[in-house]
Design an enzyme around this catalytic site. Sequence first.
Site, PDB file in Angstrom:
ATOM      1  N   ASN A  95     -11.628   1.830  -2.548  1.00 51.72           N
ATOM      2  CA  ASN A  95     -11.381   0.397  -2.717  1.00 51.72           C
ATOM      3  C   ASN A  95     -12.686  -0.251  -3.155  1.00 51.72           C
ATOM      4  O   ASN A  95     -13.566  -0.502  -2.332  1.00 51.72           O
ATOM      5  CB  ASN A  95     -10.871  -0.209  -1.414  1.00 51.72           C
ATOM      6  CG  ASN A  95     -10.614  -1.706  -1.509  1.00 51.72           C
ATOM      7  OD1 ASN A  95     -10.801  -2.319  -2.563  1.00 51.72           O
ATOM      8  ND2 ASN A  95     -10.201  -2.307  -0.409  1.00 51.72           N
ATOM      9  N   LYS A 150     -15.300   0.650  -0.300  1.00 54.49           N
ATOM     10  CA  LYS A 150     -14.769   1.247   0.916  1.00 54.49           C
ATOM     11  C   LYS A 150     -14.087   2.560   0.561  1.00 54.49           C
ATOM     12  O   LYS A 150     -13.511   2.692  -0.527  1.00 54.49           O
ATOM     13  CB  LYS A 150     -13.764   0.302   1.582  1.00 54.49           C
ATOM     14  CG  LYS A 150     -14.359  -1.002   2.074  1.00 54.49           C
ATOM     15  CD  LYS A 150     -13.278  -1.883   2.710  1.00 54.49           C
ATOM     16  CE  LYS A 150     -13.840  -3.221   3.148  1.00 54.49           C
ATOM     17  NZ  LYS A 150     -12.788  -4.094   3.714  1.00 54.49           N
ATOM     18  N   ARG A 172      -7.259   1.457  -4.916  1.00 55.59           N
ATOM     19  CA  ARG A 172      -6.659   0.133  -4.752  1.00 55.59           C
ATOM     20  C   ARG A 172      -7.053  -0.731  -5.942  1.00 55.59           C
ATOM     21  O   ARG A 172      -8.222  -0.814  -6.311  1.00 55.59           O
ATOM     22  CB  ARG A 172      -7.166  -0.523  -3.469  1.00 55.59           C
ATOM     23  CG  ARG A 172      -6.574  -1.920  -3.266  1.00 55.59           C
ATOM     24  CD  ARG A 172      -7.528  -2.813  -2.524  1.00 55.59           C
ATOM     25  NE  ARG A 172      -6.985  -4.158  -2.355  1.00 55.59           N
ATOM     26  CZ  ARG A 172      -7.732  -5.226  -2.123  1.00 55.59           C
ATOM     27  NH1 ARG A 172      -9.040  -5.121  -2.048  1.00 55.59           N
ATOM     28  NH2 ARG A 172      -7.171  -6.410  -1.987  1.00 55.59           N
ATOM     29  N   HIS A 226      -1.730  -8.930  -1.486  1.00 55.79           N
ATOM     30  CA  HIS A 226      -1.493  -8.242  -0.211  1.00 55.79           C
ATOM     31  C   HIS A 226      -0.210  -7.415  -0.253  1.00 55.79           C
ATOM     32  O   HIS A 226       0.354  -7.076   0.789  1.00 55.79           O
ATOM     33  CB  HIS A 226      -1.411  -9.239   0.964  1.00 55.79           C
ATOM     34  CG  HIS A 226      -2.698  -9.932   1.253  1.00 55.79           C
ATOM     35  ND1 HIS A 226      -2.774 -11.277   1.548  1.00 55.79           N
ATOM     36  CD2 HIS A 226      -3.981  -9.487   1.287  1.00 55.79           C
ATOM     37  CE1 HIS A 226      -4.034 -11.622   1.754  1.00 55.79           C
ATOM     38  NE2 HIS A 226      -4.792 -10.550   1.603  1.00 55.79           N
ATOM     39  N   LEU A 233      -2.822 -12.318   7.946  1.00 52.40           N
ATOM     40  CA  LEU A 233      -3.866 -13.299   8.215  1.00 52.40           C
ATOM     41  C   LEU A 233      -5.201 -12.604   8.412  1.00 52.40           C
ATOM     42  O   LEU A 233      -5.379 -11.814   9.344  1.00 52.40           O
ATOM     43  CB  LEU A 233      -3.516 -14.122   9.467  1.00 52.40           C
ATOM     44  CG  LEU A 233      -2.134 -14.785   9.474  1.00 52.40           C
ATOM     45  CD1 LEU A 233      -1.913 -15.521  10.791  1.00 52.40           C
ATOM     46  CD2 LEU A 233      -1.978 -15.724   8.294  1.00 52.40           C
ATOM     47  N   ASN A 240      -9.544 -12.884   6.444  1.00 54.42           N
ATOM     48  CA  ASN A 240     -10.405 -13.747   5.646  1.00 54.42           C
ATOM     49  C   ASN A 240      -9.665 -14.219   4.401  1.00 54.42           C
ATOM     50  O   ASN A 240      -9.805 -15.346   3.951  1.00 54.42           O
ATOM     51  CB  ASN A 240     -11.688 -13.020   5.262  1.00 54.42           C
ATOM     52  CG  ASN A 240     -12.732 -13.958   4.705  1.00 54.42           C
ATOM     53  OD1 ASN A 240     -13.027 -14.988   5.292  1.00 54.42           O
ATOM     54  ND2 ASN A 240     -13.279 -13.616   3.548  1.00 54.42           N
ATOM     55  N   ARG A 260     -11.557 -19.827   1.426  1.00 51.35           N
ATOM     56  CA  ARG A 260     -10.734 -20.431   0.373  1.00 51.35           C
ATOM     57  C   ARG A 260      -9.951 -21.614   0.915  1.00 51.35           C
ATOM     58  O   ARG A 260      -9.465 -21.587   2.040  1.00 51.35           O
ATOM     59  CB  ARG A 260      -9.760 -19.403  -0.218  1.00 51.35           C
ATOM     60  CG  ARG A 260     -10.421 -18.202  -0.866  1.00 51.35           C
ATOM     61  CD  ARG A 260      -9.372 -17.285  -1.485  1.00 51.35           C
ATOM     62  NE  ARG A 260      -9.951 -16.025  -1.908  1.00 51.35           N
ATOM     63  CZ  ARG A 260      -9.524 -14.822  -1.520  1.00 51.35           C
ATOM     64  NH1 ARG A 260      -8.484 -14.737  -0.692  1.00 51.35           N
ATOM     65  NH2 ARG A 260     -10.107 -13.732  -1.951  1.00 51.35           N
ATOM     66  N   ASP A 299     -15.573 -16.576  10.079  1.00 51.25           N
ATOM     67  CA  ASP A 299     -15.073 -15.581  11.024  1.00 51.25           C
ATOM     68  C   ASP A 299     -14.315 -16.288  12.141  1.00 51.25           C
ATOM     69  O   ASP A 299     -14.886 -17.071  12.908  1.00 51.25           O
ATOM     70  CB  ASP A 299     -16.246 -14.780  11.597  1.00 51.25           C
ATOM     71  CG  ASP A 299     -15.790 -13.572  12.401  1.00 51.25           C
ATOM     72  OD1 ASP A 299     -14.824 -13.694  13.170  1.00 51.25           O
ATOM     73  OD2 ASP A 299     -16.407 -12.503  12.259  1.00 51.25           O
ATOM     74  N   GLU A 350      -3.456  -9.715  13.780  1.00 53.03           N
ATOM     75  CA  GLU A 350      -3.347  -8.643  14.773  1.00 53.03           C
ATOM     76  C   GLU A 350      -4.135  -8.931  16.046  1.00 53.03           C
ATOM     77  O   GLU A 350      -3.773  -8.451  17.121  1.00 53.03           O
ATOM     78  CB  GLU A 350      -3.841  -7.325  14.174  1.00 53.03           C
ATOM     79  CG  GLU A 350      -2.998  -6.805  13.024  1.00 53.03           C
ATOM     80  CD  GLU A 350      -3.673  -5.655  12.287  1.00 53.03           C
ATOM     81  OE1 GLU A 350      -4.521  -4.964  12.898  1.00 53.03           O
ATOM     82  OE2 GLU A 350      -3.370  -5.451  11.094  1.00 53.03           O
ATOM     83  N   GLU A 391      -3.086  -0.266   4.780  1.00 57.79           N
ATOM     84  CA  GLU A 391      -2.975  -0.158   3.330  1.00 57.79           C
ATOM     85  C   GLU A 391      -3.501   1.175   2.831  1.00 57.79           C
ATOM     86  O   GLU A 391      -2.954   1.753   1.876  1.00 57.79           O
ATOM     87  CB  GLU A 391      -3.747  -1.310   2.675  1.00 57.79           C
ATOM     88  CG  GLU A 391      -3.169  -2.673   3.000  1.00 57.79           C
ATOM     89  CD  GLU A 391      -4.126  -3.814   2.706  1.00 57.79           C
ATOM     90  OE1 GLU A 391      -4.012  -4.384   1.612  1.00 57.79           O
ATOM     91  OE2 GLU A 391      -4.979  -4.111   3.557  1.00 57.79           O
TER      92      GLU A 391
END
Length: 399
Positions: A8, A15, A87, A176, A204, A206, A236, A278, A329, A381
């Site tokens: 990714n 990642k 991804r 997403h 939900l 960042n 955002r 955060d 989560e 994912e």
Amino acid sequence: MPQILVVNCGSSSLKFAIMDGTDNPPILEGIAERLGSEHSAITFKYAGNKTVQPLHDNDHRGAVTAIKHWINSNSTLPINLVGIGHRVVHGGETFSQSVVINPTVLEGIIDCARFAPLHNPAHTKGIEVAQALFGDLPHVAVFDTAFHQTLDADQYLYPIPMRLYREHNFRKYGFHGTSYRYIAQKLATLGLDFASQNTLVAHLGNGASVCAIKAGKSVDTSMGITPLEGLMMGTRSGSLDPSLLAFISDAENISMKDALDILNKESGLKGISEISNDCRSIETAQAAGDDRAELALNMFASRAAKHLASVATNLESVDHIVFTGGIGENSPVIREKICRRLAMMGVWLDLHANQISPRGEVSMISDNRSNTSIWVIPTNEELLIAQDTLSLIADTAPE
């Protein structure tokens, strides 16, 4: 057992994880950060141990080279790579499902970069580097936008002149999608009829969005041609009066692009709280009595609830609401604030179950009075990317 390297790529990060396509934890995972900087480094997590190494070649090639070197240096480990899964954020109207990467696919990803100028060029770079270093393996692209290609025209079109869609493909694409597809599949395993039922999912983090899913297919979502539309997020703004962009530009004496940067990078939870993007830091401040933190959390929850109610208009009923993503989560505070605002839909949260919902596990948190089952389901994912890659490799393998 055959395994997939999941990659990714971001503009300044990469990642990665090695997965076998099952619920087993990744064999290896990590992240290369601050790419392009003299402080770039790569972190490897294996068997509960974490090691951090500086990257002397501080670009995407250096990161992928470091991953390959780690694999080669640990040749006694049971690593059996059969493919690379990438991804890709934006697939436009070109890609409605995951595909094996060839020169034509790569051209399509590059063409979609006009809609995702920060993401798709980084994905392209990662693909080209990985092909050069793992050229003997097949590569697969898994698109965030693909899941939403089932939207009807009355949902994906903007109320602007049709020629702008015909000539430039300006429309809602949504994001997403890999997460939403995973959640739909996971939910279907939890009940006999769940696969055919109607679900609202709140992803939900960042970045944040919601999706209405009917019998496993997306029928509406909150993000648009870019991830800026929809919910208030970490940095955002989400949806607002488009004229505000011109007002900010004039008032601050800056370009429209700079004004857009404010909406993308300085707004949302960060802009309102003036503390952080955060959610954990903001919740800590709220618990200590910070009014700005309370306001930021209330605004975030309010907009999430509004968008959940909005996309629900494309369903005959709402059988399930699922919270996922880093905030969804792990934040009982946000889940409670959102569900309170959905009381008019007969949504009732079990406050105790919500508070004790175990991290990393599926749990039902609805009250017996609720018309809708409320769930916390951790998304994965990377697992779906690995599974898609294994499936496509099997389909294209010579007999």
